[in-house]
Design a protein around this motif. Structure first.
Motif, PDB file in Angstrom:
ATOM      1  N   UNK A  52      40.202  36.558  51.409  1.00  0.00           N
ATOM      2  CA  UNK A  52      40.070  35.227  50.822  1.00  0.00           C
ATOM      3  C   UNK A  52      39.420  35.344  49.446  1.00  0.00           C
ATOM      4  N   UNK A  53      39.790  34.438  48.533  1.00  0.00           N
ATOM      5  CA  UNK A  53      39.163  34.476  47.211  1.00  0.00           C
ATOM      6  C   UNK A  53      37.697  34.077  47.303  1.00  0.00           C
ATOM      7  N   UNK A  54      36.912  34.683  46.443  1.00  0.00           N
ATOM      8  CA  UNK A  54      35.501  34.362  46.388  1.00  0.00           C
ATOM      9  C   UNK A  54      35.196  33.456  45.210  1.00  0.00           C
ATOM     10  N   UNK A  55      33.929  33.189  44.985  1.00  0.00           N
ATOM     11  CA  UNK A  55      33.532  32.325  43.870  1.00  0.00           C
ATOM     12  C   UNK A  55      34.000  32.855  42.509  1.00  0.00           C
ATOM     13  N   UNK A  56      34.001  34.161  42.350  1.00  0.00           N
ATOM     14  CA  UNK A  56      34.443  34.753  41.079  1.00  0.00           C
ATOM     15  C   UNK A  56      35.912  34.429  40.800  1.00  0.00           C
ATOM     16  N   UNK A  57      36.762  34.586  41.813  1.00  0.00           N
ATOM     17  CA  UNK A  57      38.180  34.299  41.652  1.00  0.00           C
ATOM     18  C   UNK A  57      38.417  32.803  41.418  1.00  0.00           C
ATOM     19  N   UNK A  58      37.672  31.974  42.122  1.00  0.00           N
ATOM     20  CA  UNK A  58      37.799  30.530  41.929  1.00  0.00           C
ATOM     21  C   UNK A  58      37.407  30.154  40.502  1.00  0.00           C
ATOM     22  N   UNK A  59      36.345  30.736  39.990  1.00  0.00           N
ATOM     23  CA  UNK A  59      35.908  30.461  38.625  1.00  0.00           C
ATOM     24  C   UNK A  59      36.962  30.930  37.616  1.00  0.00           C
ATOM     25  N   UNK A  60      37.537  32.108  37.848  1.00  0.00           N
ATOM     26  CA  UNK A  60      38.584  32.611  36.954  1.00  0.00           C
ATOM     27  C   UNK A  60      39.807  31.694  36.957  1.00  0.00           C
ATOM     28  N   UNK A  61      40.174  31.189  38.121  1.00  0.00           N
ATOM     29  CA  UNK A  61      41.319  30.287  38.217  1.00  0.00           C
ATOM     30  C   UNK A  61      41.047  28.993  37.457  1.00  0.00           C
ATOM     31  N   UNK A  62      39.872  28.428  37.645  1.00  0.00           N
ATOM     32  CA  UNK A  62      39.523  27.194  36.935  1.00  0.00           C
ATOM     33  C   UNK A  62      39.448  27.422  35.434  1.00  0.00           C
ATOM     34  N   UNK A  63      38.888  28.545  35.016  1.00  0.00           N
ATOM     35  CA  UNK A  63      38.831  28.869  33.584  1.00  0.00           C
ATOM     36  C   UNK A  63      40.244  29.010  33.013  1.00  0.00           C
ATOM     37  N   UNK A  64      41.127  29.650  33.759  1.00  0.00           N
ATOM     38  CA  UNK A  64      42.505  29.821  33.301  1.00  0.00           C
ATOM     39  C   UNK A  64      43.206  28.480  33.177  1.00  0.00           C
ATOM     40  N   UNK A  65      43.065  27.639  34.197  1.00  0.00           N
ATOM     41  CA  UNK A  65      43.677  26.317  34.144  1.00  0.00           C
ATOM     42  C   UNK A  65      43.125  25.489  32.988  1.00  0.00           C
ATOM     43  N   UNK A  66      41.826  25.589  32.752  1.00  0.00           N
ATOM     44  CA  UNK A  66      41.220  24.856  31.638  1.00  0.00           C
ATOM     45  C   UNK A  66      41.755  25.325  30.305  1.00  0.00           C
ATOM     46  N   UNK A  67      41.928  26.637  30.146  1.00  0.00           N
ATOM     47  CA  UNK A  67      42.471  27.182  28.895  1.00  0.00           C
ATOM     48  C   UNK A  67      43.917  26.740  28.696  1.00  0.00           C
ATOM     49  N   UNK A  68      44.689  26.715  29.769  1.00  0.00           N
ATOM     50  CA  UNK A  68      46.076  26.272  29.677  1.00  0.00           C
ATOM     51  C   UNK A  68      46.127  24.788  29.332  1.00  0.00           C
ATOM     52  N   UNK A  69      45.263  23.986  29.973  1.00  0.00           N
ATOM     53  CA  UNK A  69      45.214  22.553  29.680  1.00  0.00           C
ATOM     54  C   UNK A  69      44.814  22.300  28.239  1.00  0.00           C
ATOM     55  N   UNK A  70      43.861  23.064  27.730  1.00  0.00           N
ATOM     56  CA  UNK A  70      43.437  22.910  26.332  1.00  0.00           C
ATOM     57  C   UNK A  70      44.592  23.244  25.384  1.00  0.00           C
ATOM     58  N   UNK A  71      45.348  24.257  25.713  1.00  0.00           N
ATOM     59  CA  UNK A  71      46.503  24.623  24.883  1.00  0.00           C
ATOM     60  C   UNK A  71      47.540  23.505  24.902  1.00  0.00           C
TER      61      UNK A  71
END
Length: 76
Positions: A52-71
């Protein structure tokens, strides 16, 4: 903002499209390469791994989605 993240998360994909094909299509559409690749890698780990994904993976996913949304916002 959550609305932009939902728009990105609901992007259409072909029924038989693999995660890598979807990744390439998104990058070809002008989305930032690194966040899209990272999100694809994380998806594959969650989808195909027994761990299962941990907090690190969840944070990376949210950061990635935020960067894509900003773009997306910057090109709108």
């Amino acid at each position: 903002d959550r609305h932009h993240l939902l728009v990105i998360a609901s992007a259409a994909r072909a029924v038989a499209m693999t995660p890598r094909e979807f990744d390439a299509a998104q990058r070809d559409s002008g989305l930032p390469r690194v966040p899209v690749a990272r999100l694809t890698r994380l998806f594959e780990q969650v989808r195909y791994s027994p761990t299962r994904p941990g907090p690190r993976e969840e944070e990376q996913a949210l950061d990635s989605l935020s960067a894509i949304a900003a773009a997306c916002r910057s090109t709108a």
